[in-house]
Design an enzyme around this catalytic site. Structure first.
Site, PDB file in Angstrom:
ATOM      1  N   GLY A   1     -18.598 -26.531 -15.873  1.00  0.00           N
ATOM      2  CA  GLY A   1     -18.383 -25.290 -16.597  1.00  0.00           C
ATOM      3  C   GLY A   1     -17.132 -25.411 -17.444  1.00  0.00           C
ATOM      4  O   GLY A   1     -16.270 -26.256 -17.174  1.00  0.00           O
TER       5      GLY A   1
ATOM      6  N   GLN B   1      -9.850 -22.910 -22.245  1.00  0.00           N
ATOM      7  CA  GLN B   1      -9.546 -24.288 -21.839  1.00  0.00           C
ATOM      8  C   GLN B   1      -9.514 -25.249 -23.014  1.00  0.00           C
ATOM      9  O   GLN B   1      -8.993 -26.364 -22.877  1.00  0.00           O
ATOM     10  CB  GLN B   1     -10.569 -24.777 -20.808  1.00  0.00           C
ATOM     11  CG  GLN B   1     -10.405 -24.105 -19.453  1.00  0.00           C
ATOM     12  CD  GLN B   1     -11.371 -24.672 -18.442  1.00  0.00           C
ATOM     13  OE1 GLN B   1     -12.532 -24.296 -18.408  1.00  0.00           O
ATOM     14  NE2 GLN B   1     -10.900 -25.607 -17.634  1.00  0.00           N
TER      15      GLN B   1
ATOM     16  N   CYS C   1     -10.741 -28.167 -11.184  1.00  0.00           N
ATOM     17  CA  CYS C   1     -10.697 -27.527 -12.491  1.00  0.00           C
ATOM     18  C   CYS C   1     -10.202 -28.549 -13.503  1.00  0.00           C
ATOM     19  O   CYS C   1      -9.231 -29.261 -13.231  1.00  0.00           O
ATOM     20  CB  CYS C   1      -9.743 -26.334 -12.439  1.00  0.00           C
ATOM     21  SG  CYS C   1      -9.543 -25.531 -14.034  1.00  0.00           S
ATOM     22  N   LEU C   2     -10.868 -28.621 -14.661  1.00  0.00           N
ATOM     23  CA  LEU C   2     -10.474 -29.609 -15.672  1.00  0.00           C
ATOM     24  C   LEU C   2      -9.047 -29.371 -16.173  1.00  0.00           C
ATOM     25  O   LEU C   2      -8.391 -30.296 -16.638  1.00  0.00           O
ATOM     26  CB  LEU C   2     -11.447 -29.571 -16.858  1.00  0.00           C
ATOM     27  CG  LEU C   2     -12.896 -30.016 -16.568  1.00  0.00           C
ATOM     28  CD1 LEU C   2     -13.770 -29.806 -17.799  1.00  0.00           C
ATOM     29  CD2 LEU C   2     -12.949 -31.469 -16.119  1.00  0.00           C
TER      30      LEU C   2
ATOM     31  N   HIS D   1     -15.639 -18.846 -11.365  1.00  0.00           N
ATOM     32  CA  HIS D   1     -14.481 -19.667 -11.759  1.00  0.00           C
ATOM     33  C   HIS D   1     -14.190 -19.488 -13.259  1.00  0.00           C
ATOM     34  O   HIS D   1     -13.037 -19.296 -13.657  1.00  0.00           O
ATOM     35  CB  HIS D   1     -14.799 -21.135 -11.435  1.00  0.00           C
ATOM     36  CG  HIS D   1     -13.732 -22.109 -11.815  1.00  0.00           C
ATOM     37  ND1 HIS D   1     -13.014 -22.828 -10.875  1.00  0.00           N
ATOM     38  CD2 HIS D   1     -13.262 -22.517 -13.030  1.00  0.00           C
ATOM     39  CE1 HIS D   1     -12.147 -23.610 -11.518  1.00  0.00           C
ATOM     40  NE2 HIS D   1     -12.282 -23.456 -12.821  1.00  0.00           N
ATOM     41  N   GLU D   2     -15.250 -19.529 -14.080  1.00  0.00           N
ATOM     42  CA  GLU D   2     -15.055 -19.425 -15.537  1.00  0.00           C
ATOM     43  C   GLU D   2     -14.595 -18.023 -15.939  1.00  0.00           C
ATOM     44  O   GLU D   2     -13.760 -17.873 -16.832  1.00  0.00           O
ATOM     45  CB  GLU D   2     -16.329 -19.814 -16.294  1.00  0.00           C
ATOM     46  CG  GLU D   2     -16.852 -21.241 -16.036  1.00  0.00           C
ATOM     47  CD  GLU D   2     -15.790 -22.319 -16.056  1.00  0.00           C
ATOM     48  OE1 GLU D   2     -14.795 -22.183 -16.793  1.00  0.00           O
ATOM     49  OE2 GLU D   2     -15.934 -23.314 -15.313  1.00  0.00           O
TER      50      GLU D   2
ATOM     51  N   HIS E   1     -11.015 -17.722 -15.551  1.00  0.00           N
ATOM     52  CA  HIS E   1     -10.285 -18.295 -16.694  1.00  0.00           C
ATOM     53  C   HIS E   1     -10.095 -17.258 -17.806  1.00  0.00           C
ATOM     54  O   HIS E   1      -9.054 -17.222 -18.453  1.00  0.00           O
ATOM     55  CB  HIS E   1     -11.040 -19.491 -17.289  1.00  0.00           C
ATOM     56  CG  HIS E   1     -10.713 -20.801 -16.637  1.00  0.00           C
ATOM     57  ND1 HIS E   1      -9.438 -21.302 -16.567  1.00  0.00           N
ATOM     58  CD2 HIS E   1     -11.504 -21.725 -16.039  1.00  0.00           C
ATOM     59  CE1 HIS E   1      -9.462 -22.481 -15.954  1.00  0.00           C
ATOM     60  NE2 HIS E   1     -10.698 -22.759 -15.616  1.00  0.00           N
TER      61      HIS E   1
HETATM   62 ZN    ZN Z   1     -11.339 -24.282 -14.429  1.00  0.00          ZN
END
Ligand code: ZN
Length: 161
Positions: free
Chosen positions: A44, A49, A86-87, A128-129, A132
């Site tokens: 995702g 991000q 998480c990226l 999660h997204e 963000h």
């Molecule tokens: Zn993340």
């Protein structure tokens, strides 16, 4: 085009993303988000991000591909604890409590209303997204003492990049 992933402590990860009102040009942004997500092997990705403070995410899990604009969770059921990465927080994996089943309303890339029901990994990824989009990161779920340590570690890691 593949974009750079913003890494903690980049300020944009802490900002509340803005509602999308204008849909022209959004296709290119979503294309970039998919390419970036696949390149970095994520499941995702939220627009902040890649440095864009707009309420958009893409996700692929449970054999479903999903783009959502201005998403709002309207129903949650159950709770489950699972490790998440998480990226934007390289090397950090934390157990995060998430609802098992969710219903989400929002818009697709054309600005049409959609309603999505999700469970399993897709439900977790969506939650999660959406975090963000609110400027919330997985480290915010950690105990304060652990969180301070993780933030230090991440800042150290970032300096070495
Ligand atoms: Zn993340």
């Amino acid at each position: 085009m593949v974009q750079d992933i913003k890494i903690f402590p980049d300020y944009i990860l802490r900002e509340k993303a803005k509602k999308v009102e204008e849909f022209s040009g959004i296709e290119n942004l979503i294309e970039d988000m998919w390419e970036t997500m696949y390149t970095y092997k994520g499941v995702g990705l939220a627009a902040p991000q890649i440095g864009i403070g707009k309420r958009i995410f893409v996700a692929e899990a449970e054999k479903r591909k999903l783009v959502m604009v201005n998403p709002v969770i309207i129903h949650k059921e159950g709770e489950e604890l699972m490790e998440e990465g998480c990226l934007s927080l390289p090397e950090v994996y934390l157990p995060i409590p998430r609802a098992i089943f969710i219903e989400v309303e929002g818009l697709n890339e054309k600005g049409e209303k959609i309603k999505v029901e999700a469970e399993g990994l897709l439900s977790r990824v969506i939650q999660h997204e959406i975090d963000h989009l609110e400027g919330i990161l997985t480290i915010d779920y950690a105990r304060p003492s652990k969180r301070v340590k993780l933030e230090k570690l991440l800042k150290e890691l970032n300096r070495r990049r």
